[in-house]
Design a protein around this motif. Structure first.
Motif, PDB file in Angstrom:
ATOM      1  N   SER A 257       0.712  -1.112   0.082  1.00 33.72           N
ATOM      2  CA  SER A 257      -0.087   0.078  -0.070  1.00 33.72           C
ATOM      3  C   SER A 257       0.887   1.322   0.091  1.00 33.72           C
ATOM      4  N   VAL A 258       1.985   1.178   0.707  1.00 35.38           N
ATOM      5  CA  VAL A 258       2.945   2.188   0.435  1.00 35.38           C
ATOM      6  C   VAL A 258       3.560   2.465  -0.878  1.00 35.38           C
TER       7      VAL A 258
ATOM      8  N   GLY B 218      -4.981   3.619   0.500  1.00 33.91           N
ATOM      9  CA  GLY B 218      -5.777   3.777   1.723  1.00 33.91           C
ATOM     10  C   GLY B 218      -6.684   2.402   1.916  1.00 33.91           C
ATOM     11  N   LEU B 219      -7.474   1.977   0.801  1.00 35.18           N
ATOM     12  CA  LEU B 219      -8.076   0.542   0.803  1.00 35.18           C
ATOM     13  C   LEU B 219      -7.353  -0.461   1.277  1.00 35.18           C
ATOM     14  N   MET B 220      -5.944  -0.555   0.764  1.00 34.08           N
ATOM     15  CA  MET B 220      -5.183  -1.523   0.988  1.00 34.08           C
ATOM     16  C   MET B 220      -4.428  -1.539   2.478  1.00 34.08           C
ATOM     17  N   THR B 221      -4.403  -0.349   3.173  1.00 38.73           N
ATOM     18  CA  THR B 221      -4.001  -0.087   4.485  1.00 38.73           C
ATOM     19  C   THR B 221      -5.445  -0.528   5.402  1.00 38.73           C
TER      20      THR B 221
ATOM     21  N   ILE C 200      -9.023   5.599   4.867  1.00 36.51           N
ATOM     22  CA  ILE C 200      -8.753   4.931   5.984  1.00 36.51           C
ATOM     23  C   ILE C 200      -9.982   4.996   7.144  1.00 36.51           C
ATOM     24  N   GLY C 201      -9.959   6.352   7.262  1.00 38.62           N
ATOM     25  CA  GLY C 201     -10.949   6.827   8.445  1.00 38.62           C
ATOM     26  C   GLY C 201     -12.410   6.443   8.005  1.00 38.62           C
ATOM     27  N   ILE C 202     -12.784   6.395   6.700  1.00 38.18           N
ATOM     28  CA  ILE C 202     -14.228   6.076   6.358  1.00 38.18           C
ATOM     29  C   ILE C 202     -14.382   4.727   6.349  1.00 38.18           C
TER      30      ILE C 202
ATOM     31  N   LEU D 108     -12.614   2.132   7.794  1.00 38.96           N
ATOM     32  CA  LEU D 108     -12.727   1.401   9.095  1.00 38.96           C
ATOM     33  C   LEU D 108     -13.792   1.947  10.015  1.00 38.96           C
ATOM     34  N   THR D 109     -14.283   3.200  10.024  1.00 33.33           N
ATOM     35  CA  THR D 109     -15.440   3.440  10.677  1.00 33.33           C
ATOM     36  C   THR D 109     -16.765   2.783  10.295  1.00 33.33           C
ATOM     37  N   ILE D 110     -16.651   2.397   8.854  1.00 33.91           N
ATOM     38  CA  ILE D 110     -17.925   1.663   8.260  1.00 33.91           C
ATOM     39  C   ILE D 110     -17.778   0.441   9.034  1.00 33.91           C
ATOM     40  N   VAL D 111     -16.719  -0.316   8.631  1.00 32.63           N
ATOM     41  CA  VAL D 111     -16.571  -1.704   8.913  1.00 32.63           C
ATOM     42  C   VAL D 111     -16.697  -1.887  10.523  1.00 32.63           C
ATOM     43  N   LEU D 112     -16.314  -0.993  11.299  1.00 35.77           N
ATOM     44  CA  LEU D 112     -16.116  -1.285  13.041  1.00 35.77           C
ATOM     45  C   LEU D 112     -17.637  -0.953  13.196  1.00 35.77           C
TER      46      LEU D 112
END
Length: 141
Positions: free
Chosen positions: A24-25, A42-45, A127-129, A131-135
């Protein structure tokens, strides 16, 4: 609580997460010259972090990564917006970008572009969006 035998999942998660984060980097840094960039990076991270949540659980990962992903969304949006509006400071059209070559001691001659700053904002926002959705979905039982 009954724990299943998840030794293989936990062992492979370390390896797969390392590979996903490294790639991802690479995808993020190659984005302004080749396919990729902040969104895909971001999706891969996010995928690597979700895999860690699945293997080790919510509490264990939150001890290692104590990040409020909702705040990360705002920080990413602010960086992207500041980069986009920053072109007005120099009298350029909205979302204009520039680049130059710099000598960095370990890496040598490196091209640095303002598009990378915009990609950092997109990277953090994605990343924020995600992971917020998944969590949020995982908390709803």
């Amino acid at each position: 609580m009954i724990r299943t035998n998840d030794l293989i999942l936990r062992t492979m998660t370390v390896l797969i997460s390392f590979i996903l984060l490294g790639f991802s980097v690479y995808i993020f840094l190659a984005g302004h010259n080749a396919p990729g960039g902040g969104f895909i990076g971001g999706l891969m991270t996010s995928a690597a972090i979700v895999l860690m949540y699945m293997a080790y659980g919510y509490e264990a990962v939150n001890k290692i990564l104590p990040i409020n992903y909702r705040i990360l969304i705002g920080v990413g949006l602010l960086i992207a917006l500041a980069t986009a509006i920053g072109s007005f400071v120099f009298g350029q059209p909205f979302l204009s970008q520039t680049f130059d070559y710099f000598h960095i001691p370990v890496f040598g001659e490196v091209e640095l572009a303002t598009a990378t700053l915009f990609d950092i904002g997109v990277y953090l926002t994605v990343i924020g969006i995600s992971l917020t959705i998944v969590l949020t979905i995982s908390e709803d039982q």
